[in-house]
Write an enzyme that holds these catalytic residues in place. Structure first.
Site, PDB file in Angstrom:
ATOM      1  N   GLY A 234       0.851  -1.202   0.000  1.00 25.39           N
ATOM      2  CA  GLY A 234       0.000   0.000   0.000  1.00 25.39           C
ATOM      3  C   GLY A 234       0.879   1.242   0.000  1.00 25.39           C
ATOM      4  N   GLY A 235       1.919   1.208  -0.830  1.00 26.63           N
ATOM      5  CA  GLY A 235       2.967   2.243  -0.789  1.00 26.63           C
ATOM      6  C   GLY A 235       2.645   3.498  -1.582  1.00 26.63           C
ATOM      7  N   ASP A 259       0.387  -1.565  -4.605  1.00 24.93           N
ATOM      8  CA  ASP A 259      -0.793  -0.749  -4.304  1.00 24.93           C
ATOM      9  C   ASP A 259      -1.872  -1.173  -5.285  1.00 24.93           C
ATOM     10  OD1 ASP A 259      -2.614   1.675  -3.820  1.00 24.93           O
ATOM     11  OD2 ASP A 259      -0.910   2.178  -2.554  1.00 24.93           O
ATOM     12  N   PHE A 281      -4.303  -5.871  -0.818  1.00 24.39           N
ATOM     13  CA  PHE A 281      -3.734  -6.495   0.383  1.00 24.39           C
ATOM     14  C   PHE A 281      -4.726  -7.347   1.183  1.00 24.39           C
ATOM     15  CE2 PHE A 281      -3.495  -1.773   1.785  1.00 24.39           C
ATOM     16  CZ  PHE A 281      -4.805  -1.724   2.255  1.00 24.39           C
ATOM     17  N   ARG A 296       3.205   1.885   5.739  1.00 24.79           N
ATOM     18  CA  ARG A 296       3.063   3.194   6.378  1.00 24.79           C
ATOM     19  C   ARG A 296       1.646   3.716   6.169  1.00 24.79           C
ATOM     20  NH1 ARG A 296       2.295   8.252   5.287  1.00 24.79           N
ATOM     21  NH2 ARG A 296       2.804   9.638   6.996  1.00 24.79           N
ATOM     22  N   HIS A 300      -3.956   2.247  10.148  1.00 24.76           N
ATOM     23  CA  HIS A 300      -4.877   3.205  10.791  1.00 24.76           C
ATOM     24  C   HIS A 300      -6.144   3.446   9.957  1.00 24.76           C
ATOM     25  CE1 HIS A 300      -2.952   7.131   8.999  1.00 24.76           C
ATOM     26  NE2 HIS A 300      -3.385   6.309   8.062  1.00 24.76           N
TER      27      HIS A 300
HETATM   28  C1  LIG Z   1      -3.133   6.342   3.523  1.00 24.70           C
HETATM   29  S1  LIG Z   1      -2.494   5.794   2.004  1.00 24.70           S
HETATM   30  C2  LIG Z   1      -0.815   5.443   2.437  1.00 24.70           C
HETATM   31  C3  LIG Z   1       0.093   5.403   1.241  1.00 24.70           C
HETATM   32  C4  LIG Z   1       1.580   5.250   1.586  1.00 24.70           C
HETATM   33  N1  LIG Z   1       1.860   4.069   2.360  1.00 24.70           N
HETATM   34  C5  LIG Z   1       2.070   6.486   2.305  1.00 24.70           C
HETATM   35  O1  LIG Z   1       2.302   6.433   3.495  1.00 24.70           O
HETATM   36  O2  LIG Z   1       2.190   7.511   1.643  1.00 24.70           O
HETATM   37  C6  LIG Z   1      -3.236   4.211   1.864  1.00 24.70           C
HETATM   38  C7  LIG Z   1      -2.838   3.477   0.599  1.00 24.70           C
HETATM   39  O3  LIG Z   1      -3.483   2.194   0.624  1.00 24.70           O
HETATM   40  C8  LIG Z   1      -3.871   1.889  -0.688  1.00 24.70           C
HETATM   41  N2  LIG Z   1      -4.927   0.868  -0.611  1.00 24.70           N
HETATM   42  C9  LIG Z   1      -6.211   1.000  -0.191  1.00 24.70           C
HETATM   43  N3  LIG Z   1      -6.866  -0.168  -0.250  1.00 24.70           N
HETATM   44  C10 LIG Z   1      -5.964  -1.062  -0.715  1.00 24.70           C
HETATM   45  C11 LIG Z   1      -6.022  -2.456  -0.987  1.00 24.70           C
HETATM   46  N4  LIG Z   1      -7.154  -3.156  -0.778  1.00 24.70           N
HETATM   47  N5  LIG Z   1      -4.912  -3.072  -1.437  1.00 24.70           N
HETATM   48  C12 LIG Z   1      -3.765  -2.371  -1.634  1.00 24.70           C
HETATM   49  N6  LIG Z   1      -3.633  -1.044  -1.402  1.00 24.70           N
HETATM   50  C13 LIG Z   1      -4.725  -0.409  -0.954  1.00 24.70           C
HETATM   51  C14 LIG Z   1      -4.342   3.220  -1.250  1.00 24.70           C
HETATM   52  O4  LIG Z   1      -4.380   3.222  -2.668  1.00 24.70           O
HETATM   53  C15 LIG Z   1      -3.283   4.166  -0.683  1.00 24.70           C
HETATM   54  O5  LIG Z   1      -2.189   4.316  -1.558  1.00 24.70           O
END
Ligand SMILES: C[S@@+](CC[C@H](N)C(=O)[O-])C[C@H]1O[C@@H](n2cnc3c(N)ncnc32)[C@H](O)[C@@H]1O
Length: 393
Positions: A234-235, A259, A281, A296, A300
């Site tokens: 989820g980067g 992601d 994920f 990261r 939350h």
């Molecule tokens: C709050 S952001 C954090 C992004 C990154 N880790 C950062 O700290 O900048 C949450 C991330 O989770 C991804 N996300 C949401 N649901 C997801 C899923 N089911 N599988 C993978 N990624 C996902 C979103 O696209 C987003 O990029």
């Protein structure tokens, strides 16, 4: 606290804030807050809170019209409301009215009636990533909190919706989850991704400074084409991973950015140093036995139930000896929680039915998936924490 005592505390904190230590600067701002409370009467405090939405609204309006961007582009040269009106299409009188609060809050200078000049805050807010952050929080936040009184009255307010008819406050307001709304709105998704990138402007230490990556990862790394050093789960657009590669170009092993596929469509250039991998994920983790799985600001966003699912897939892919999971997220103190941590926690609830966790709340999650805390890493100059975990031995 008396006004005199509060003033003395501000004085001491100002002297201690020499610019090298973020926590000392945070302490100074905290003491200034207490000074204000010591000076304010109760009705002044309530008035300040009641009207707190107005500056947010004025900045949002100024950003939407591009008023602050135009002032920033003039680079210190004063710009009149008439010129701004011609350039942005906003009504001249409305600009003057809105800019009163924008200038009061220090976002730019008013050099004469209806004439504005950029200062360092104007240049800061006019950055794409900072505009993204402001607009994202305002647009989703304002509409979501509007729902709350109605949801309380209809008994539809849930902290962690579980039944089929239960939904988060944001789902009530927008008819979908945050990521559902973003998936259907490329413009909003771009604003969100810009926002996530905003941390590159932060002076806060990076996760690999808090967790001493150079020292912890220097020995015993697998090399070769198949070896994976780090998977950022989820980067987002890969800012964390790219910064890591630049800091540690010598460390062997691939860097994989995972992601949702739509996140990568808004990337203007595909970084060569890292492998992009569309991955949900909530499904099996396809990269097995990486040295580090990194997350990261993911946990939350989700309730305990969902976090257990996400963590379970990572644990199943981890090598019990070689792999570590690093979680870069808040660890909320039990008392004296600062305003930003408290606000982010509530934002996670409103937007995602998520939560910023105390160490006891984290521990409950880890126990559920047989993860063991190796260490909660911290450094004096940052509020950030990196939780290092391994599969329970
Ligand atoms: C709050 S952001 C954090 C992004 C990154 N880790 C950062 O700290 O900048 C949450 C991330 O989770 C991804 N996300 C949401 N649901 C997801 C899923 N089911 N599988 C993978 N990624 C996902 C979103 O696209 C987003 O990029």
């Amino acid at each position: 606290m008396s006004l005199q005592e509060a003033l003395q505390r501000v004085q001491r904190a100002a002297e201690a804030d020499t610019g090298e230590d973020q926590s000392k600067h945070a302490k100074l701002l905290d003491e200034i807050h207490h000074l204000r409370l010591a000076a304010e009467t109760p009705d002044e405090s309530i008035m300040r809170i009641r009207w707190g939405f107005m500056p947010m609204f004025c900045v949002r309006l100024a950003l939407e019209y591009g008023i602050l961007q135009e002032i920033a582009a003039a680079d210190g040269k004063p710009v009149s409301a008439a010129e701004l009106s011609t350039k942005t299409g906003a009504d001249e009188l409305l600009i003057v009215r809105v800019m009163r609060l924008v200038t009061y809050h220090g976002i730019c200078r008013e050099t004469d009636h209806g004439v504005y000049a950029a200062n360092e805050r104007t240049h800061f807010i006019a950055r794409k990533a900072i505009i993204g952050g402001f607009n994202h929080i305002y647009d989703f936040g304002s509409r979501t909190v509007m729902e709350i009184p109605k949801l309380i009255r209809s008994k539809d307010l849930h902290q962690f919706p579980s039944g089929p008819d239960e939904r988060s406050p944001l789902q009530h307001a927008f008819g979908d989850t945050m990521f559902g709304v973003l998936a259907k709105n490329p413009d909003r998704k771009k604003i969100f991704d810009d926002y996530m990138e905003a941390r590159q402007y932060s002076k806060d230490p990076k996760w690999f400074d808090i967790y001493p990556a150079g020292q912890q990862l220097k020995d015993g790394l697998k090399a070769g084409d198949d070896a994976v050093l780090l998977v950022d789960v989820g980067g987002g657009k890969g800012h964390d991973l790219l910064q890591f590669r630049r800091r540690f170009p010598e460390l062997p092993g691939r860097l994989i950015l995972q992601d949702l596929p739509q996140t990568f469509t808004s990337l203007s250039t595909k970084p060569e140093e890292i492998t992009l991998m569309g991955h949900n994920f909530f499904t099996e983790q396809p990269v097995k036995g990486a040295r580090v799985y990194f997350m990261r600001a993911i946990m939350h966003d989700w309730s305990d139930e969902k976090c257990v699912e996400i963590l379970g897939h990572i644990v199943a892919a981890m090598d019990p000896v070689y792999s570590r999971l690093l979680i870069d997220d808040f660890v909320v103190p039990a008392t004296d929680v600062d305003w930003l941590t408290a606000s982010l926690d509530l934002c996670m609830w409103l937007f995602f039915s998520g939560i910023e966790r105390t160490i006891a709340q984290w521990q409950k999650l880890f126990d559920a998936v047989s993860l063991e805390v190796v260490q909660v890493w911290s450094i004096p100059s940052s509020k950030g924490r990196v939780i290092e975990l391994r599969v329970r031995q």
